[in-house]
Scaffold this motif. Structure first.
Motif, PDB file in Angstrom:
ATOM      1  N   CYS A 133     -18.699  -1.132  14.327  1.00  0.00           N
ATOM      2  CA  CYS A 133     -19.607  -0.582  13.304  1.00  0.00           C
ATOM      3  C   CYS A 133     -18.951  -0.554  11.920  1.00  0.00           C
ATOM      4  O   CYS A 133     -19.373   0.219  11.064  1.00  0.00           O
ATOM      5  CB  CYS A 133     -20.069   0.834  13.669  1.00  0.00           C
ATOM      6  N   LEU A 134     -17.917  -1.369  11.703  1.00  0.00           N
ATOM      7  CA  LEU A 134     -17.145  -1.194  10.463  1.00  0.00           C
ATOM      8  C   LEU A 134     -17.947  -1.531   9.219  1.00  0.00           C
ATOM      9  O   LEU A 134     -17.858  -0.829   8.212  1.00  0.00           O
ATOM     10  CB  LEU A 134     -15.876  -2.053  10.529  1.00  0.00           C
ATOM     11  N   GLY A 135     -18.735  -2.614   9.270  1.00  0.00           N
ATOM     12  CA  GLY A 135     -19.551  -2.965   8.110  1.00  0.00           C
ATOM     13  C   GLY A 135     -20.592  -1.899   7.837  1.00  0.00           C
ATOM     14  O   GLY A 135     -20.777  -1.462   6.701  1.00  0.00           O
ATOM     15  N   GLY A 136     -21.261  -1.465   8.895  1.00  0.00           N
ATOM     16  CA  GLY A 136     -22.284  -0.431   8.751  1.00  0.00           C
ATOM     17  C   GLY A 136     -21.697   0.866   8.226  1.00  0.00           C
ATOM     18  O   GLY A 136     -22.294   1.536   7.389  1.00  0.00           O
ATOM     19  N   LEU A 137     -20.484   1.194   8.719  1.00  0.00           N
ATOM     20  CA  LEU A 137     -19.854   2.442   8.258  1.00  0.00           C
ATOM     21  C   LEU A 137     -19.440   2.331   6.800  1.00  0.00           C
ATOM     22  O   LEU A 137     -19.520   3.315   6.055  1.00  0.00           O
ATOM     23  CB  LEU A 137     -18.651   2.781   9.132  1.00  0.00           C
ATOM     24  N   SER A 138     -19.010   1.136   6.371  1.00  0.00           N
ATOM     25  CA  SER A 138     -18.674   0.964   4.956  1.00  0.00           C
ATOM     26  C   SER A 138     -19.900   1.249   4.097  1.00  0.00           C
ATOM     27  O   SER A 138     -19.814   1.943   3.083  1.00  0.00           O
ATOM     28  CB  SER A 138     -18.183  -0.453   4.695  1.00  0.00           C
ATOM     29  N   PHE A 139     -21.035   0.709   4.533  1.00  0.00           N
ATOM     30  CA  PHE A 139     -22.291   0.932   3.800  1.00  0.00           C
ATOM     31  C   PHE A 139     -22.666   2.408   3.832  1.00  0.00           C
ATOM     32  O   PHE A 139     -23.039   2.994   2.809  1.00  0.00           O
ATOM     33  CB  PHE A 139     -23.390   0.076   4.418  1.00  0.00           C
ATOM     34  N   PHE A 140     -22.519   3.018   4.998  1.00  0.00           N
ATOM     35  CA  PHE A 140     -22.860   4.440   5.094  1.00  0.00           C
ATOM     36  C   PHE A 140     -21.964   5.279   4.194  1.00  0.00           C
ATOM     37  O   PHE A 140     -22.424   6.205   3.525  1.00  0.00           O
ATOM     38  CB  PHE A 140     -22.758   4.920   6.540  1.00  0.00           C
ATOM     39  N   LEU A 141     -20.660   4.940   4.175  1.00  0.00           N
ATOM     40  CA  LEU A 141     -19.750   5.698   3.309  1.00  0.00           C
ATOM     41  C   LEU A 141     -20.128   5.522   1.845  1.00  0.00           C
ATOM     42  O   LEU A 141     -20.029   6.467   1.055  1.00  0.00           O
ATOM     43  CB  LEU A 141     -18.306   5.247   3.542  1.00  0.00           C
ATOM     44  N   PHE A 142     -20.590   4.313   1.486  1.00  0.00           N
ATOM     45  CA  PHE A 142     -21.058   4.113   0.108  1.00  0.00           C
ATOM     46  C   PHE A 142     -22.211   5.058  -0.208  1.00  0.00           C
ATOM     47  O   PHE A 142     -22.254   5.666  -1.280  1.00  0.00           O
ATOM     48  CB  PHE A 142     -21.495   2.659  -0.093  1.00  0.00           C
ATOM     49  N   ILE A 143     -23.139   5.211   0.738  1.00  0.00           N
ATOM     50  CA  ILE A 143     -24.271   6.116   0.516  1.00  0.00           C
ATOM     51  C   ILE A 143     -23.791   7.562   0.422  1.00  0.00           C
ATOM     52  O   ILE A 143     -24.202   8.324  -0.466  1.00  0.00           O
ATOM     53  CB  ILE A 143     -25.306   5.940   1.642  1.00  0.00           C
ATOM     54  N   LEU A 144     -22.880   7.927   1.334  1.00  0.00           N
ATOM     55  CA  LEU A 144     -22.327   9.283   1.306  1.00  0.00           C
ATOM     56  C   LEU A 144     -21.638   9.553  -0.029  1.00  0.00           C
ATOM     57  O   LEU A 144     -21.796  10.625  -0.628  1.00  0.00           O
ATOM     58  CB  LEU A 144     -21.329   9.440   2.457  1.00  0.00           C
ATOM     59  N   LEU A 145     -20.893   8.552  -0.524  1.00  0.00           N
ATOM     60  CA  LEU A 145     -20.178   8.714  -1.790  1.00  0.00           C
ATOM     61  C   LEU A 145     -21.160   8.798  -2.952  1.00  0.00           C
ATOM     62  O   LEU A 145     -20.916   9.528  -3.923  1.00  0.00           O
ATOM     63  CB  LEU A 145     -19.213   7.551  -2.001  1.00  0.00           C
ATOM     64  N   THR A 146     -22.275   8.081  -2.871  1.00  0.00           N
ATOM     65  CA  THR A 146     -23.287   8.167  -3.922  1.00  0.00           C
ATOM     66  C   THR A 146     -23.883   9.569  -3.967  1.00  0.00           C
ATOM     67  O   THR A 146     -24.018  10.167  -5.040  1.00  0.00           O
ATOM     68  CB  THR A 146     -24.392   7.132  -3.666  1.00  0.00           C
ATOM     69  N   ILE A 147     -24.206  10.101  -2.781  1.00  0.00           N
ATOM     70  CA  ILE A 147     -24.837  11.425  -2.737  1.00  0.00           C
ATOM     71  C   ILE A 147     -23.872  12.501  -3.246  1.00  0.00           C
ATOM     72  O   ILE A 147     -24.203  13.300  -4.138  1.00  0.00           O
ATOM     73  CB  ILE A 147     -25.303  11.746  -1.303  1.00  0.00           C
ATOM     74  N   THR A 148     -22.634  12.501  -2.701  1.00  0.00           N
ATOM     75  CA  THR A 148     -21.677  13.520  -3.144  1.00  0.00           C
ATOM     76  C   THR A 148     -21.315  13.294  -4.612  1.00  0.00           C
ATOM     77  O   THR A 148     -21.100  14.254  -5.355  1.00  0.00           O
ATOM     78  CB  THR A 148     -20.406  13.481  -2.279  1.00  0.00           C
ATOM     79  N   GLY A 149     -21.276  12.028  -5.035  1.00  0.00           N
ATOM     80  CA  GLY A 149     -20.944  11.721  -6.430  1.00  0.00           C
ATOM     81  C   GLY A 149     -21.988  12.251  -7.385  1.00  0.00           C
ATOM     82  O   GLY A 149     -21.658  12.787  -8.448  1.00  0.00           O
ATOM     83  N   ILE A 150     -23.276  12.130  -7.014  1.00  0.00           N
ATOM     84  CA  ILE A 150     -24.336  12.661  -7.879  1.00  0.00           C
ATOM     85  C   ILE A 150     -24.186  14.174  -8.000  1.00  0.00           C
ATOM     86  O   ILE A 150     -24.313  14.748  -9.090  1.00  0.00           O
ATOM     87  CB  ILE A 150     -25.721  12.270  -7.315  1.00  0.00           C
ATOM     88  N   PHE A 151     -23.872  14.817  -6.870  1.00  0.00           N
ATOM     89  CA  PHE A 151     -23.641  16.269  -6.904  1.00  0.00           C
ATOM     90  C   PHE A 151     -22.511  16.604  -7.879  1.00  0.00           C
ATOM     91  O   PHE A 151     -22.630  17.514  -8.707  1.00  0.00           O
ATOM     92  CB  PHE A 151     -23.295  16.746  -5.487  1.00  0.00           C
ATOM     93  N   LEU A 152     -21.419  15.852  -7.790  1.00  0.00           N
ATOM     94  CA  LEU A 152     -20.265  16.147  -8.654  1.00  0.00           C
ATOM     95  C   LEU A 152     -20.587  15.915 -10.128  1.00  0.00           C
ATOM     96  O   LEU A 152     -20.075  16.608 -11.005  1.00  0.00           O
ATOM     97  CB  LEU A 152     -19.065  15.293  -8.234  1.00  0.00           C
ATOM     98  N   MET A 153     -21.455  14.927 -10.394  1.00  0.00           N
ATOM     99  CA  MET A 153     -21.790  14.619 -11.792  1.00  0.00           C
ATOM    100  C   MET A 153     -22.439  15.797 -12.503  1.00  0.00           C
ATOM    101  O   MET A 153     -22.316  15.940 -13.719  1.00  0.00           O
ATOM    102  CB  MET A 153     -22.725  13.408 -11.866  1.00  0.00           C
ATOM    103  N   PHE A 154     -23.155  16.648 -11.729  1.00  0.00           N
ATOM    104  CA  PHE A 154     -23.815  17.803 -12.351  1.00  0.00           C
ATOM    105  C   PHE A 154     -22.812  18.759 -12.981  1.00  0.00           C
ATOM    106  O   PHE A 154     -23.153  19.532 -13.864  1.00  0.00           O
ATOM    107  CB  PHE A 154     -24.629  18.575 -11.300  1.00  0.00           C
ATOM    108  N   TYR A 155     -21.573  18.753 -12.478  1.00  0.00           N
ATOM    109  CA  TYR A 155     -20.599  19.763 -12.902  1.00  0.00           C
ATOM    110  C   TYR A 155     -19.443  19.156 -13.673  1.00  0.00           C
ATOM    111  O   TYR A 155     -18.419  19.787 -13.853  1.00  0.00           O
ATOM    112  CB  TYR A 155     -20.068  20.516 -11.668  1.00  0.00           C
ATOM    113  N   TYR A 156     -19.579  17.920 -14.130  1.00  0.00           N
ATOM    114  CA  TYR A 156     -18.426  17.215 -14.668  1.00  0.00           C
ATOM    115  C   TYR A 156     -18.686  16.732 -16.089  1.00  0.00           C
ATOM    116  O   TYR A 156     -19.760  16.228 -16.396  1.00  0.00           O
ATOM    117  CB  TYR A 156     -18.108  16.015 -13.760  1.00  0.00           C
ATOM    118  N   THR A 157     -17.689  16.897 -16.949  1.00  0.00           N
ATOM    119  CA  THR A 157     -17.764  16.372 -18.309  1.00  0.00           C
ATOM    120  C   THR A 157     -16.624  15.387 -18.507  1.00  0.00           C
ATOM    121  O   THR A 157     -15.465  15.763 -18.323  1.00  0.00           O
ATOM    122  CB  THR A 157     -17.601  17.510 -19.339  1.00  0.00           C
TER     123      THR A 157
END
Lengths: 232, 259
Positions: B78-102
């Motif tokens: 599942c390595l390719g699929g997990l890479s894609f999933f991690l990208f999605i996870l990083l996008t979601i957590t990244g958007i959250f972090l953007m709210f609090y970051y300057t």
């Protein structure tokens, strides 16, 4: 099979009579009598074989075709595998839904769970505020570049910092075009596997040395003696 | 079922009736295509199972059926699929972090430090983002080695390997640009060491370094530059290359054959 329309029969009889050089009426009588039962593939000008078909059956009068009605006749049926070769070996297949999708979903859940548990117990590092005037010793790149940083202590910066990674990336992308061997059997591609494994192991060793065996001044240390100089 | 002893409809049956009515409505059918399990009258037949994929956005990612060896976990891990999933996870957590970051000096550091005290789940999300990013570099690399050892880059998949190498490079760049954003000593000096290598480029070394850093050394303009690269430019690029990558996997014929 449908009756051959009168006008079509006459036309083909005329053509055949002209081709064979026999009177038109004789051909017409033979055709309307005997050849109706012959194979539908027989073209009107098929030759003597069709013309000499038994003419025993009495001539039947074809039903009149109403004006403006087009009629069609099946000339021949050619089976698909007579003109094209269909190669389709039966393969053992399963439906993606649910077999593969379920497995992917479980993999996703497992990774999420492991990552969450790890994140609960292990905080991401945050050192003191960045200070351009106080360079820590040693200064290390992110871990995936530590193999390159390790190379910097052996080679000229232009070689280790630009030439090797550049050629490495280009060579990696060129693998399918360099490797002309079509077989995917490991026993057929020992050389390719050997070369690739060499580079993977070499970069793993360099990264490990750069991460754990380099201390202050990027000098060689033993992690069990001097501690680990490494942050993720 | 539809009434109680008094001959009146029960609340439960009324609610159930609303659900059935909604599921049969034109709106519902416009949302879920034929064959969807959410449609009215779905039954678990092989034909409907095929429709679930064929009439679905998943059709762009998966064929209806795959060879049995292809779903073995030990084949792809599942390595390719997990890479894609991690990208999605990083996008979601990244958007959250953007709210609090300057992306400024020293606000970046203050905001990052405040995540652990002022923001609910801030520290956890930051941890997820960081460890997930490291894990993604690993899974992308392992996916590449897996593909090599299966010989899955051979015709007709040569070009998809090239796209994959670009994706590996973009993953490293995303991780590297994100490394600077906390603006602590670790970030500053790791990026200084890393981008010094770009300065060794023959002939144009100084120019490359200047464009990358927005100055002669890592500073406030570098932080802004890396921030924009990290949250906008590189994700934009990598999504395009991922789309091509997945499309080619489907077009070139799914998983490779057995050894």
């Amino acid at each position: 099979m449908a009756e051959i329309p009168e006008h079509l029969l006459r036309r083909s009889a005329q053509a055949k009579a002209k081709a064979l050089g026999v009177p038109f009426e004789q051909v017409l009588a033979e055709m309307s009598g005997g050849t109706l039962a012959a194979a539908p593939a027989a073209a009107p000008a098929a030759g003597a074989a069709a013309a000499q078909a038994p003419a025993a059956a009495p001539a039947r009068s074809a039903p009149a075709i109403p004006e403006g009605v087009r009629t069609q006749r099946l000339l021949t049926v050619v089976k698909a595998n007579a003109i094209q070769q269909v190669k389709r070996e039966p393969t053992d297949k399963v439906s993606v839904w649910p077999h593969l999708v379920a497995m992917e979903f479980v993999a996703l859940l497992v990774v999420t769970a492991l990552l969450t548990v790890f994140s609960v117990f292990q905080d991401a590092p945050l050192l003191e505020l960045a200070n351009p005037n106080a360079q820590p010793n040693p200064s290390k790149a992110p871990w995936y570049f530590l193999g390159l940083q390790e190379l910097l202590s052996y080679f000229d910066p232009q070689v280790a910092g630009v030439l090797i990674p550049g050629l490495g990336l280009a060579g990696l992308a060129a693998i399918p075009y360099v490797d002309r061997n079509r077989s995917i059997r490991p026993s057929d591609r020992k050389f390719a596997i050997m070369v690739f494994t060499f580079f993977v192991v070499a970069s793993a060793i360099l990264t490990t040395i750069g991460s754990f065996y380099r201390g202050p001044g990027f000098n060689f240390t033993f992690p069990w003696r001097d501690g680990i100089f490494f942050d993720l | 079922m539809t009434s109680n002893g008094n001959g009146r409809k029960t609340i439960g049956s009324r609610i159930g009736g609303i659900g059935a009515k909604l599921r049969g409505s034109e709106f519902w059918e416009s949302v879920f295509r034929p064959g969807s399990p959410f449609r009215k009258g779905y039954s678990d037949s092989p034909r409907n199972r095929s429709y679930v994929i064929m009439n679905n956005v998943l059709y762009h990612l998966h064929p209806v059926k795959v060879k049995r060896h292809g779903v073995r976990l030990s084949y792809t891990l599942c390595l390719g699929g997990l890479s894609f999933f991690l990208f999605i996870l990083l996008t979601i957590t990244g958007i959250f972090l953007m709210f609090y970051y300057t992306p400024a000096v020293p606000d970046a550091y203050v905001d990052t430090a405040a995540l652990s005290t002022n923001v609910a789940f801030g520290q956890l999300v930051r941890n997820l983002h960081r460890w997930g990013a490291h894990l993604m570099v690993i899974t992308v690399f392992l996916h590449m080695t897996r593909v090599f050892y299966h010989g899955a880059y051979k015709p007709p998949r040569e070009f998809n390997w090239v796209v994959g190498v670009v994706l590996l490079f973009l993953t490293l760049l995303l991780s590297f640009t994100g490394y600077l954003l906390p603006w602590d000593q670790l970030a500053l000096w790791a990026v200084t060491v890393g981008s010094n290598m770009a300065g060794y480029t023959p002939v144009f070394g100084d120019q490359v370094s200047f464009v990358l850093l927005g100055g002669i050394q890592v500073g406030a303009s570098t932080l802004l530059r890396f921030y924009v690269l990290h949250v906008l430019a590189l994700p934009f690029l990598i999504v395009i290359f991922m789309a091509v990558h997945f499309w080619r996997v489907r077009k070139d014929g799914g998983v490779s054959g057995p050894l």
